[in-house]
Design a protein around this motif. Structure first.
Motif, PDB file in Angstrom:
ATOM      1  N   GLN A 267       4.657  -6.369 -19.724  1.00 40.31           N
ATOM      2  CA  GLN A 267       4.978  -5.757 -19.094  1.00 40.31           C
ATOM      3  C   GLN A 267       4.404  -5.864 -17.645  1.00 40.31           C
ATOM      4  O   GLN A 267       3.742  -7.257 -17.205  1.00 40.31           O
ATOM      5  N   VAL A 268       5.593  -5.189 -16.911  1.00 45.98           N
ATOM      6  CA  VAL A 268       5.909  -5.803 -15.855  1.00 45.98           C
ATOM      7  C   VAL A 268       4.485  -4.966 -14.949  1.00 45.98           C
ATOM      8  O   VAL A 268       3.693  -4.260 -14.675  1.00 45.98           O
ATOM      9  N   GLN A 269       4.115  -5.957 -13.875  1.00 41.99           N
ATOM     10  CA  GLN A 269       2.618  -5.667 -12.472  1.00 41.99           C
ATOM     11  C   GLN A 269       3.171  -5.936 -11.921  1.00 41.99           C
ATOM     12  O   GLN A 269       3.300  -7.377 -10.950  1.00 41.99           O
ATOM     13  N   LEU A 270       2.678  -4.836 -10.521  1.00 44.16           N
ATOM     14  CA  LEU A 270       3.198  -5.200  -8.865  1.00 44.16           C
ATOM     15  C   LEU A 270       1.702  -5.167  -8.112  1.00 44.16           C
ATOM     16  O   LEU A 270       0.955  -4.109  -8.327  1.00 44.16           O
ATOM     17  N   VAL A 271       1.583  -6.040  -7.508  1.00 44.87           N
ATOM     18  CA  VAL A 271       0.284  -5.828  -6.549  1.00 44.87           C
ATOM     19  C   VAL A 271       0.726  -5.695  -4.815  1.00 44.87           C
ATOM     20  O   VAL A 271       0.883  -6.675  -4.667  1.00 44.87           O
ATOM     21  N   GLU A 272       0.422  -4.767  -4.263  1.00 51.02           N
ATOM     22  CA  GLU A 272       0.649  -4.492  -2.864  1.00 51.02           C
ATOM     23  C   GLU A 272      -0.624  -5.542  -2.455  1.00 51.02           C
ATOM     24  O   GLU A 272      -1.780  -5.015  -2.633  1.00 51.02           O
ATOM     25  N   SER A 273      -0.853  -6.191  -1.225  1.00 47.05           N
ATOM     26  CA  SER A 273      -1.462  -6.351  -0.608  1.00 47.05           C
ATOM     27  C   SER A 273      -0.866  -6.631   1.004  1.00 47.05           C
ATOM     28  O   SER A 273       0.183  -6.835   1.338  1.00 47.05           O
ATOM     29  N   GLY A 274      -1.794  -6.695   2.067  1.00 45.26           N
ATOM     30  CA  GLY A 274      -1.184  -6.698   3.873  1.00 45.26           C
ATOM     31  C   GLY A 274      -1.703  -5.961   3.848  1.00 45.26           C
ATOM     32  O   GLY A 274      -1.096  -5.788   5.523  1.00 45.26           O
ATOM     33  N   GLY A 275      -1.566  -4.231   4.080  1.00 45.34           N
ATOM     34  CA  GLY A 275      -1.730  -3.165   5.124  1.00 45.34           C
ATOM     35  C   GLY A 275      -3.581  -3.368   5.575  1.00 45.34           C
ATOM     36  O   GLY A 275      -4.013  -4.731   5.253  1.00 45.34           O
ATOM     37  N   GLY A 276      -2.927  -2.458   6.557  1.00 51.90           N
ATOM     38  CA  GLY A 276      -4.468  -2.349   7.283  1.00 51.90           C
ATOM     39  C   GLY A 276      -3.732  -1.655   8.530  1.00 51.90           C
ATOM     40  O   GLY A 276      -3.044  -0.578   8.606  1.00 51.90           O
ATOM     41  N   LEU A 277      -5.267  -2.000  10.071  1.00 55.18           N
ATOM     42  CA  LEU A 277      -4.447  -0.686  11.165  1.00 55.18           C
ATOM     43  C   LEU A 277      -3.886  -1.894  11.883  1.00 55.18           C
ATOM     44  O   LEU A 277      -4.563  -2.554  12.253  1.00 55.18           O
TER      45      LEU A 277
END
Length: 123
Positions: free
Chosen positions: A1-11
């Motif tokens: 099962q492929v999992q992709l987790v994004e992070s780093g967004g913001g204002l």
């Protein structure tokens, strides 16, 4: 099962920078193509950038060329999107995507997606 987790967004203010990360797990990604897409409210999801996991070759949308850089760290199984000189029109939810066979720009052909991370650029 492929999992992709994004992070780093913001204002961030216009002209500023952000770096998005996409941590991938569940497969050996050596033959995968990894893409970044974005979707603004009321608009269709659009292609931003793509990288071949094996060769490192990249491709960018004209709207981000020269400002954004996609890269990958094989040891960390992570793909990055460095975004510089941000503009208000870059405001969107940014998604990481992966596919073993497709390397193009049409989002419907990518099989695996992360949950998205919000990027907001103020003027």
């Amino acid at each position: 099962q492929v999992q992709l987790v994004e992070s780093g967004g913001g204002l961030v203010q216009a002209g500023g920078s952000l770096r998005l990360s996409c941590a991938a797990s569940g497969r050996t990604f050596s033959r995968y193509n990894m893409g970044w897409f974005r979707q603004a409210p009321g608009k269709e999801r659009e292609f931003v950038a793509r990288i071949s996991w094996s060769s490192g070759s990249t491709y960018y949308a004209d709207s981000v060329k020269g400002r954004f850089t996609i890269s990958r760290d094989k040891a960390k199984n992570t793909v990055y999107l460095q975004m510089n000189s941000l503009k208000p029109e870059d405001t969107a939810v940014y998604y990481c995507a992966a596919d073993e066979n497709y390397s193009g720009t049409y989002y419907r052909h990518y099989n695996y997606w992360g949950q998205g991370t919000q990027v907001t650029v103020s003027s």
